[in-house]
Design a protein around this motif. Structure first.
Motif, PDB file in Angstrom:
ATOM      1  N   LEU A 168       0.832  -1.210   0.000  1.00 18.09           N
ATOM      2  CA  LEU A 168       0.000   0.000   0.000  1.00 18.09           C
ATOM      3  C   LEU A 168       0.865   1.258   0.000  1.00 18.09           C
ATOM      4  O   LEU A 168       0.613   2.205  -0.750  1.00 18.09           O
ATOM      5  CB  LEU A 168      -0.934   0.001   1.222  1.00 18.09           C
ATOM      6  CG  LEU A 168      -2.031  -1.067   1.226  1.00 18.09           C
ATOM      7  CD1 LEU A 168      -2.725  -1.114   2.584  1.00 18.09           C
ATOM      8  CD2 LEU A 168      -3.059  -0.803   0.122  1.00 18.09           C
ATOM      9  N   LYS A 169       1.906   1.251   0.825  1.00 18.98           N
ATOM     10  CA  LYS A 169       2.781   2.419   0.930  1.00 18.98           C
ATOM     11  C   LYS A 169       3.514   2.691  -0.382  1.00 18.98           C
ATOM     12  O   LYS A 169       3.674   3.834  -0.793  1.00 18.98           O
ATOM     13  CB  LYS A 169       3.798   2.193   2.045  1.00 18.98           C
ATOM     14  CG  LYS A 169       3.468   2.959   3.317  1.00 18.98           C
ATOM     15  CD  LYS A 169       4.630   2.969   4.262  1.00 18.98           C
ATOM     16  CE  LYS A 169       4.967   4.289   4.868  1.00 18.98           C
ATOM     17  NZ  LYS A 169       3.995   5.295   5.124  1.00 18.98           N
ATOM     18  N   SER A 170       3.936   1.616  -1.046  1.00 19.69           N
ATOM     19  CA  SER A 170       4.683   1.790  -2.299  1.00 19.69           C
ATOM     20  C   SER A 170       3.821   2.476  -3.351  1.00 19.69           C
ATOM     21  O   SER A 170       4.333   3.125  -4.258  1.00 19.69           O
ATOM     22  CB  SER A 170       5.181   0.437  -2.817  1.00 19.69           C
ATOM     23  OG  SER A 170       4.107  -0.320  -3.361  1.00 19.69           O
ATOM     24  N   LEU A 171       2.511   2.321  -3.234  1.00 18.71           N
ATOM     25  CA  LEU A 171       1.593   2.922  -4.204  1.00 18.71           C
ATOM     26  C   LEU A 171       1.160   4.323  -3.767  1.00 18.71           C
ATOM     27  O   LEU A 171       0.296   4.937  -4.387  1.00 18.71           O
ATOM     28  CB  LEU A 171       0.371   2.019  -4.381  1.00 18.71           C
ATOM     29  CG  LEU A 171       0.697   0.648  -4.992  1.00 18.71           C
ATOM     30  CD1 LEU A 171      -0.488  -0.304  -4.866  1.00 18.71           C
ATOM     31  CD2 LEU A 171       1.109   0.792  -6.459  1.00 18.71           C
ATOM     32  N   LYS A 219      14.246  -0.878  -0.831  1.00 23.95           N
ATOM     33  CA  LYS A 219      14.922   0.121   0.005  1.00 23.95           C
ATOM     34  C   LYS A 219      14.125   0.401   1.273  1.00 23.95           C
ATOM     35  O   LYS A 219      14.689   0.445   2.366  1.00 23.95           O
ATOM     36  CB  LYS A 219      15.116   1.424  -0.778  1.00 23.95           C
ATOM     37  CG  LYS A 219      16.250   1.359  -1.778  1.00 23.95           C
ATOM     38  CD  LYS A 219      16.417   2.703  -2.470  1.00 23.95           C
ATOM     39  CE  LYS A 219      17.131   2.519  -3.800  1.00 23.95           C
ATOM     40  NZ  LYS A 219      16.637   3.452  -4.816  1.00 23.95           N
ATOM     41  N   TYR A 220      12.823   0.595   1.138  1.00 21.27           N
ATOM     42  CA  TYR A 220      12.002   0.929   2.310  1.00 21.27           C
ATOM     43  C   TYR A 220      12.059  -0.180   3.354  1.00 21.27           C
ATOM     44  O   TYR A 220      12.121   0.078   4.554  1.00 21.27           O
ATOM     45  CB  TYR A 220      10.546   1.200   1.894  1.00 21.27           C
ATOM     46  CG  TYR A 220       9.708   1.751   3.020  1.00 21.27           C
ATOM     47  CD1 TYR A 220       9.798   3.088   3.388  1.00 21.27           C
ATOM     48  CD2 TYR A 220       8.847   0.919   3.743  1.00 21.27           C
ATOM     49  CE1 TYR A 220       9.051   3.599   4.443  1.00 21.27           C
ATOM     50  CE2 TYR A 220       8.089   1.418   4.807  1.00 21.27           C
ATOM     51  CZ  TYR A 220       8.192   2.759   5.140  1.00 21.27           C
ATOM     52  OH  TYR A 220       7.460   3.255   6.186  1.00 21.27           O
ATOM     53  N   ARG A 221      12.067  -1.431   2.867  1.00 20.56           N
ATOM     54  CA  ARG A 221      12.148  -2.596   3.763  1.00 20.56           C
ATOM     55  C   ARG A 221      13.436  -2.576   4.592  1.00 20.56           C
ATOM     56  O   ARG A 221      13.529  -3.172   5.654  1.00 20.56           O
ATOM     57  CB  ARG A 221      12.090  -3.869   2.913  1.00 20.56           C
ATOM     58  CG  ARG A 221      12.377  -5.142   3.678  1.00 20.56           C
ATOM     59  CD  ARG A 221      12.536  -6.346   2.776  1.00 20.56           C
ATOM     60  NE  ARG A 221      13.692  -6.271   1.907  1.00 20.56           N
ATOM     61  CZ  ARG A 221      14.140  -7.273   1.159  1.00 20.56           C
ATOM     62  NH1 ARG A 221      13.502  -8.424   1.155  1.00 20.56           N
ATOM     63  NH2 ARG A 221      15.189  -7.124   0.384  1.00 20.56           N
ATOM     64  N   ASN A 222      14.457  -1.923   4.076  1.00 26.12           N
ATOM     65  CA  ASN A 222      15.777  -1.961   4.706  1.00 26.12           C
ATOM     66  C   ASN A 222      16.278  -0.537   5.009  1.00 26.12           C
ATOM     67  O   ASN A 222      17.334  -0.128   4.549  1.00 26.12           O
ATOM     68  CB  ASN A 222      16.740  -2.714   3.781  1.00 26.12           C
ATOM     69  CG  ASN A 222      18.026  -3.117   4.469  1.00 26.12           C
ATOM     70  OD1 ASN A 222      18.076  -3.245   5.694  1.00 26.12           O
ATOM     71  ND2 ASN A 222      19.073  -3.302   3.683  1.00 26.12           N
ATOM     72  N   GLY A 260      13.241   4.779   5.968  1.00 25.44           N
ATOM     73  CA  GLY A 260      12.520   3.517   5.793  1.00 25.44           C
ATOM     74  C   GLY A 260      12.324   2.823   7.115  1.00 25.44           C
ATOM     75  O   GLY A 260      12.376   3.447   8.175  1.00 25.44           O
ATOM     76  N   VAL A 261      12.073   1.517   7.048  1.00 23.55           N
ATOM     77  CA  VAL A 261      11.866   0.715   8.258  1.00 23.55           C
ATOM     78  C   VAL A 261      12.616  -0.598   8.093  1.00 23.55           C
ATOM     79  O   VAL A 261      13.266  -0.819   7.066  1.00 23.55           O
ATOM     80  CB  VAL A 261      10.361   0.428   8.485  1.00 23.55           C
ATOM     81  CG1 VAL A 261       9.583   1.700   8.770  1.00 23.55           C
ATOM     82  CG2 VAL A 261       9.773  -0.306   7.281  1.00 23.55           C
ATOM     83  N   ASN A 262      12.535  -1.461   9.081  1.00 24.96           N
ATOM     84  CA  ASN A 262      13.115  -2.794   8.968  1.00 24.96           C
ATOM     85  C   ASN A 262      11.983  -3.812   8.905  1.00 24.96           C
ATOM     86  O   ASN A 262      11.319  -4.065   9.913  1.00 24.96           O
ATOM     87  CB  ASN A 262      14.021  -3.050  10.169  1.00 24.96           C
ATOM     88  CG  ASN A 262      14.569  -4.466  10.175  1.00 24.96           C
ATOM     89  OD1 ASN A 262      14.240  -5.272   9.305  1.00 24.96           O
ATOM     90  ND2 ASN A 262      15.399  -4.764  11.151  1.00 24.96           N
TER      91      ASN A 262
END
Ligand SMILES: *Cc1c(COP(=O)(O)O)cnc(C)c1O
Length: 367
Positions: free
Chosen positions: A67-70, A208-211, A224-226
């Motif tokens: 959802l965030k990526s969109l 990238k956001y995942r890490n 971002g977040v982990n």
């Protein structure tokens, strides 16, 4: 006879292969993303035939990432179905958007006929859920999304190993989410998830956001977040993926036995329609039964571990009064909540178990 609901003790009774790979991992100390996570992502990519697979901590994170990526957030509305797991709606709330809950159909899937009336200028996306491991009418949903220029984010958390015609759940929408929780068809020893997309640009952002938004050790591109998958779990998932066809086949065999022997047996029992050509994971084998609560107690007393998924549709939860908008007519899901029962059909159950279940249901209704 005992018909257990929990298959995990059987599933991990032979873990030599997993332990061998864990030993290699431990020697390598490749504990943050790294080779084993990448290997599994590549394997899953081949399995699904999609361009990008980004593994995550769990299915809820996968939905949030999608959802965030969109760019979905405050002020946006997202349509989903009221009979799903909390996380579908929780993810929408987590990104700051407003969930619009609509009714399901007789197959426990999002009611395609009710989607268009819920669309307005604020609607950004639809989250169809592959509930129980069956699938909604994805073609109709894609048509609606094109007509109204709305995104589709599939909640395919229960759908790993299923098919909608020739296509897999999680390959229709723009960015889609899977879970590898212990109760899903491809499960790890704890939590795991996956985001998939064919869009290069979105995949790059999600990774990238995942890490932490990191480009390299010393630079971030954004905050971002982990949400990373553990390599220990990537190894488990990889071995479970090798077994998946077998798992799905056995569940389908058991489910087909119940379908055949319960359908049309009595007015008290309603078995959902199966769509020809679709394959279901039977994460949940659900059907509707009159006098459900009495039947449930009776079956449990006879050793059949049945469950209810779930007794309260999400629009009836207190949390929904605050954060959700609900369609006016949610009657199908409300009726189903009073009648549905989940019967174990997992891969470690044999035909004798299924025969026993049918026998006990007949006994209950005096058939
Ligand atoms: C399990 C599930 C989730 C959440 O997945 P987790 O891995 O438990 O976070 C979301 N949606 C549906 C439909 C699920 O079944």
């Amino acid at each position: 006879m005992k018909v257990f609901y929990n298959y995990l003790p059987n599933e991990f009774s032979d873990i030599e292969k997993i332990l061998n790979d864990w030993q290699k991992l431990i020697k390598s100390s490749d504990f943050t993303l790294g080779k084993y996570v990448l290997d599994f992502e590549n394997k899953f990519k081949k399995f699904l035939n999609v361009k990008h697979c980004i593994s995550t901590n769990n299915g809820t994170d996968a939905l949030i990432l999608a959802l965030k990526s969109l760019g979905i957030g405050p002020g946006d509305q997202v349509i989903t179905v009221t009979n799903t797991f909390y996380a579908t709606v929780g993810a929408i709330v987590a990104v700051g958007a407003t969930p619009i809950l609509i009714d399901c159909d007789e197959r426990f899937q999002i009611n395609v006929k009710r989607i268009e009336e819920a669309i307005n200028i604020k609607t950004k996306a639809i989250i169809p859920v592959h509930w129980g491991g069956a699938s909604p009418d994805m073609e109709a949903i894609m048509d609606i999304s094109i007509k109204h220029n709305i995104l589709v984010v599939e909640d395919a958390c229960m759908g790993i190993g299923a098919l909608v015609g020739q296509k897999a759940p999680g390959t229709f929408g723009k960015v889609n989410a899977f879970s590898m929780h212990p109760l899903k068809s491809l499960n790890v020893m704890g939590d795991g998830g996956m985001v998939v997309t064919n869009d290069d640009h979105l995949a790059c952002w999600i990774k990238k956001y995942r890490n932490h938004g990191m480009i390299d050790r010393d630079h971030i591109e954004f905050w971002g977040v982990n949400m990373r998958l553990q390599p220990l779990q990537a190894i488990v998932a990889s071995h479970r993926l090798d077994e998946l066809n077998n798992t799905i086949e056995k569940r389908n065999f058991n489910a087909a036995y119940l379908d055949k022997n319960l359908r049309g047996l009595s007015e008290n029992i309603q078995i959902p329609l199966r769509i020809k050509g679709n394959i279901e994971t039977f994460a949940l084998y659900m059907a509707l039964f009159d006098k459900r609560d009495e039947l449930k107690d009776f079956l449990i007393s006879k050793g059949v571990e049945v469950k209810i998924h779930y007794p309260i549709p999400l629009h009836k939860q207190t949390a929904a009064q605050q954060d959700c908008l609900c369609s006016k007519d949610l009657k199908i899901s409300e009726d189903q909540a009073n009648k549905l029962l989940t019967i174990p059909v997992h891969q470690y159950l044999q035909i004798e178990h299924m025969q026993y279940v049918v026998e006990k249901i007949k006994e209950f209704y005096n058939i």
